[in-house]
Design an enzyme around this catalytic site. Structure first.
Site, PDB file in Angstrom:
ATOM      1  N   CYS A 252       0.809  -1.225   0.000  1.00  0.00           N
ATOM      2  CA  CYS A 252       0.000   0.000   0.000  1.00  0.00           C
ATOM      3  C   CYS A 252       0.846   1.281   0.000  1.00  0.00           C
ATOM      4  O   CYS A 252       0.664   2.132  -0.873  1.00  0.00           O
ATOM      5  CB  CYS A 252      -0.976   0.027   1.171  1.00  0.00           C
ATOM      6  SG  CYS A 252      -1.400  -1.565   1.838  1.00  0.00           S
ATOM      7  N   ARG A 281       6.770 -11.548   5.734  1.00  0.00           N
ATOM      8  CA  ARG A 281       6.173 -11.362   7.054  1.00  0.00           C
ATOM      9  C   ARG A 281       6.609 -12.501   7.966  1.00  0.00           C
ATOM     10  O   ARG A 281       6.563 -13.662   7.565  1.00  0.00           O
ATOM     11  CB  ARG A 281       4.639 -11.356   6.958  1.00  0.00           C
ATOM     12  CG  ARG A 281       4.132 -10.205   6.129  1.00  0.00           C
ATOM     13  CD  ARG A 281       2.627 -10.252   6.001  1.00  0.00           C
ATOM     14  NE  ARG A 281       2.184  -9.203   5.068  1.00  0.00           N
ATOM     15  CZ  ARG A 281       0.946  -9.088   4.612  1.00  0.00           C
ATOM     16  NH1 ARG A 281       0.033  -9.953   4.998  1.00  0.00           N
ATOM     17  NH2 ARG A 281       0.624  -8.123   3.776  1.00  0.00           N
ATOM     18  N   GLN A 299       1.406 -11.526  -3.321  1.00  0.00           N
ATOM     19  CA  GLN A 299       0.019 -11.080  -3.438  1.00  0.00           C
ATOM     20  C   GLN A 299      -0.266 -10.574  -4.839  1.00  0.00           C
ATOM     21  O   GLN A 299       0.584  -9.922  -5.437  1.00  0.00           O
ATOM     22  CB  GLN A 299      -0.236  -9.929  -2.464  1.00  0.00           C
ATOM     23  CG  GLN A 299      -0.605 -10.383  -1.077  1.00  0.00           C
ATOM     24  CD  GLN A 299      -1.112  -9.230  -0.229  1.00  0.00           C
ATOM     25  OE1 GLN A 299      -0.947  -8.073  -0.565  1.00  0.00           O
ATOM     26  NE2 GLN A 299      -1.724  -9.560   0.889  1.00  0.00           N
ATOM     27  N   ASP A 301      -1.920  -7.981  -5.691  1.00  0.00           N
ATOM     28  CA  ASP A 301      -2.412  -6.852  -4.937  1.00  0.00           C
ATOM     29  C   ASP A 301      -2.723  -5.685  -5.865  1.00  0.00           C
ATOM     30  O   ASP A 301      -2.075  -5.526  -6.890  1.00  0.00           O
ATOM     31  CB  ASP A 301      -1.273  -6.444  -3.980  1.00  0.00           C
ATOM     32  CG  ASP A 301      -1.781  -5.711  -2.776  1.00  0.00           C
ATOM     33  OD1 ASP A 301      -3.006  -5.592  -2.615  1.00  0.00           O
ATOM     34  OD2 ASP A 301      -0.936  -5.238  -1.993  1.00  0.00           O
ATOM     35  N   HIS A 303      -4.166  -1.352  -5.677  1.00  0.00           N
ATOM     36  CA  HIS A 303      -4.704  -0.204  -4.946  1.00  0.00           C
ATOM     37  C   HIS A 303      -5.342   0.742  -5.940  1.00  0.00           C
ATOM     38  O   HIS A 303      -4.728   1.092  -6.938  1.00  0.00           O
ATOM     39  CB  HIS A 303      -3.603   0.470  -4.131  1.00  0.00           C
ATOM     40  CG  HIS A 303      -3.097  -0.429  -3.054  1.00  0.00           C
ATOM     41  ND1 HIS A 303      -2.003  -1.242  -3.214  1.00  0.00           N
ATOM     42  CD2 HIS A 303      -3.603  -0.699  -1.817  1.00  0.00           C
ATOM     43  CE1 HIS A 303      -1.840  -1.962  -2.126  1.00  0.00           C
ATOM     44  NE2 HIS A 303      -2.788  -1.662  -1.260  1.00  0.00           N
ATOM     45  N   LYS A 387     -14.854  -3.971   4.768  1.00  0.00           N
ATOM     46  CA  LYS A 387     -14.265  -4.810   3.723  1.00  0.00           C
ATOM     47  C   LYS A 387     -15.105  -6.045   3.448  1.00  0.00           C
ATOM     48  O   LYS A 387     -15.966  -6.424   4.253  1.00  0.00           O
ATOM     49  CB  LYS A 387     -12.860  -5.249   4.124  1.00  0.00           C
ATOM     50  CG  LYS A 387     -12.823  -6.153   5.338  1.00  0.00           C
ATOM     51  CD  LYS A 387     -11.460  -6.800   5.500  1.00  0.00           C
ATOM     52  CE  LYS A 387     -11.420  -7.654   6.749  1.00  0.00           C
ATOM     53  NZ  LYS A 387     -10.258  -8.501   6.842  1.00  0.00           N
ATOM     54  N   HIS A 433      -8.144  -1.237  -1.344  1.00  0.00           N
ATOM     55  CA  HIS A 433      -7.126  -2.299  -1.397  1.00  0.00           C
ATOM     56  C   HIS A 433      -7.855  -3.521  -1.931  1.00  0.00           C
ATOM     57  O   HIS A 433      -8.949  -3.834  -1.468  1.00  0.00           O
ATOM     58  CB  HIS A 433      -6.586  -2.667  -0.020  1.00  0.00           C
ATOM     59  CG  HIS A 433      -6.103  -1.519   0.794  1.00  0.00           C
ATOM     60  ND1 HIS A 433      -4.790  -1.342   1.122  1.00  0.00           N
ATOM     61  CD2 HIS A 433      -6.775  -0.502   1.380  1.00  0.00           C
ATOM     62  CE1 HIS A 433      -4.662  -0.264   1.877  1.00  0.00           C
ATOM     63  NE2 HIS A 433      -5.849   0.263   2.056  1.00  0.00           N
TER      64      HIS A 433
HETATM   65 ZN   LIG Z   1      -3.121  -2.439   0.615  1.00  0.00          ZN
END
Ligand SMILES: [Zn+2]
Length: 561
Positions: A252, A281, A299, A301, A303, A387, A433
């Site tokens: 992010c 992580r 991910q 991912d 945004h 979410k 996200h």
């Molecule tokens: Zn994010």
């Protein structure tokens, strides 16, 4: 001596004895025989529930020399304890019980294992009995089938058998290493999502693997997740200094930097940045499970930066994209968990009640309009926005948490993001996200178990295995391979000196969709004899026809063979 742990909340253990009668493993054989489900006249025996004062219970069990039960009772805060009696057998139990022995459905004793009393290795080891009981034989059979299948399909087992990935002690736990076939699978999964995202208006970006502590302090991730971040050692530097490096734990803030690098007009929004990024992580060792939970997760991912009047449309777009991907994979059984705030605690959430109300109703409407089964979970929203999580049910009916679509009112504040509105003034955008399959590794675990390793053709690391019958057919086999490769098919030749049937069996065990057997006849006719991994035999067909068939299936992401 048998000790029932019912008073810790579990039901009594029951088992079918070899004679087919139902007996109570609950029983202490020193003072009660196994009771039977029905007596000689077929009558069921009732369970009689009672409450005894502690003292009476203590006295009774002390008298029977039941030291563990005495210990349980001594540790109970209640003034009274639950007692159940059936026939001449009486025991300590919190309940609830069925009313009588006739109500007990079919069950199976699963296993017996040693267990330290109260989980303490310094205490005596007792035997723990595991069993399962169901209302009908069919349900019991189903359950046992699912258990057996789950073992067969375990992605750690199949990952090894299908040569997909390796877990090695030479690298940190939770960092899987991918073999060529596993990498090909990842590549196909990611390429497919990438292509789909592009169609949906996402642009791909790349933000590498390192960040600085200061960035995560601005995004506030540092304060919540610092214990899971991997610091990068740099001489004398303190790992929490602003300039210290960490391995990127989330994208992010990095995508925000990209957004902030330029001025944006309201006309440009939404801006959708997507990235296949490997994040690091420090997940606790005890939670690591093959690919399902790792410390290096990739991910898919994205945004999205948008105006607040675009939330509904953008949310719908993210749902459509996710559902298209699920459908391609044949994952048609899913539901949504909708995480909302607890309105009674508005003060713990970023943003005002009105913004939240609007955002939550937009999300709810979007999910409702799509006709997807959903469950609202009050109080589960992140402090920065509501979410939705997509829960996918696999072939064995197990739920996997995959995609997430998350609204965020707070990061645009943290980073003072702006766009220039129609009025020529700066305004604050909203962020979404979004992950489609979640993490590549976890989704791969789901796919391996869902398909039991027999992936759709487009996803299969090797799509066809050419099997020459004798050495004199190898040259022709290589020509067939070249023709298929030229058509974009992933194909290998099995030129080992094994018998044809053994080669076919090996390819089937590797779950390779097609086996192309070539001998004198095929060679003379420029043909291939096609067998499927399901063992179906399609017979000989001209090579050109097979190329047409397989490329059509690959191009349309079909799950047919
Ligand atoms: Zn994010």
């Amino acid at each position: 001596m048998f000790v029932c742990l019912c008073n810790r909340g579990a039901y009594c253990y029951v088992s079918r004895s070899r004679t087919g009668r139902i007996g109570w493993l609950h029983a202490d054989p020193t003072y009660a025989p196994f009771g039977s489900a029905r007596d000689g006249r077929g009558r069921a025996g009732p369970f009689l529930r009672d409450r005894w004062p502690r003292e009476k219970a203590l006295e009774y069990f002390r008298d029977k020399d039941q030291v563990y039960k005495v210990e349980i009772i001594e540790n109970l805060p209640d003034k009274e304890v639950g007692i159940y009696q059936q026939h001449n057998f009486l025991d300590l139990c919190r309940g609830p019980h069925v009313e009588n022995t006739g109500q007990i459905g079919p069950f199976k004793l699963m296993r017996v294992a040693g267990a330290y009393w109260r989980g303490d290795e310094h205490r005596p080891m007792l035997q723990r009995l595991y069993g399962t009981a169901w209302f009908t034989q069919e349900e019991l059979d189903q359950y046992l089938w699912r258990l057996e299948e789950a073992q067969k399909r375990d992605h750690r087992k199949l990952g090894k058998e299908l040569k997909l990935f390796v877990l090695s002690d030479e690298v940190p736990a939770g960092v899987p290493l991918f073999l060529p076939r596993g990498e090909m699978l990842r590549h196909q999964m990611e390429s497919y999502v990438r292509e789909t995202q592009e169609r949906y208006g996402y642009q791909h970006v790349w933000t590498s693997h390192l960040g600085k502590v200061h960035l995560y302090k601005t995004s506030k991730h540092w304060y919540k997740y610092r214990d899971t971040m991997f610091p990068v050692m740099q001489g004398e530097q303190e790992p929490s200094e602003d300039d210290a490096y960490v391995l990127k734990p989330m994208n992010c803030p990095h995508h925000i930097l990209l957004y902030k690098s330029q001025m944006h007009s309201y006309r440009e929004l939404p801006i959708r940045y997507a990235e296949f990024a490997t994040l690091y992580r420090y997940e606790p060792a005890g939670t690591l499970t093959g690919l399902a939970r790792v410390r290096s997760l990739t991910q898919d991912d994205a945004h999205v930066f948008l105006r607040s009047d675009q939330i509904q449309e953008e949310f719908n777009r993210a749902i459509d994209l996710t559902l298209e991907v699920f459908n391609t994979y044949g994952l048609t059984d899913y539901w949504i968990s909708l995480s909302l705030r607890d309105p009674a605690k508005q003060e713990v959430y970023a943003g005002d009640a009105e913004t939240w109300d609007k955002a939550e109703s937009v999300l709810r409407d979007a999910v409702k309009n799509k006709g997807i089964e959903y469950r609202e979970v009050i109080g589960e929203a992140a402090f920065y926005g509501p979410k939705t999580d997509f829960m996918v049910r696999d072939a064995l009916g197990r739920d996997w948490q995959c995609s997430t679509i998350q609204l965020d009112f707070i990061q645009p504040e943290n980073f003072e993001l702006e766009y220039i509105g129609e009025d020529g003034q700066p305004h604050r955008p909203v962020m979404i996200h979004r992950a489609v399959t979640g993490s590549t590794e976890r989704f791969m675990a789901l796919l391996i178990e869902h398909f039991a390793g027999a992936f759709p053709v487009w996803l299969s690391p090797v799509q066809a295995m050419i099997i020459p019958i004798a050495d004199r057919h190898i040259e022709y086999a290589n020509n067939v391979m070249d023709a298929l490769k030229a058509a974009g098919v992933r194909v290998e030749v099995d030129a080992r000196g094994e018998r044809m049937n053994a080669k076919v069996r090996d390819a089937q065990l590797q779950k390779i969709p097609y086996m192309l057997v070539v001998g004198d006849k095929e060679m003379a006719e420029n043909a291939v004899a096609v067998r499927l991994r399901t063992n179906e035999n399609l017979g000989a067909m001209p090579l050109a026809n097979f190329v047409e068939r397989i490329t059509g299936i690959i191009r349309t992401w079909s799950r047919e063979l």
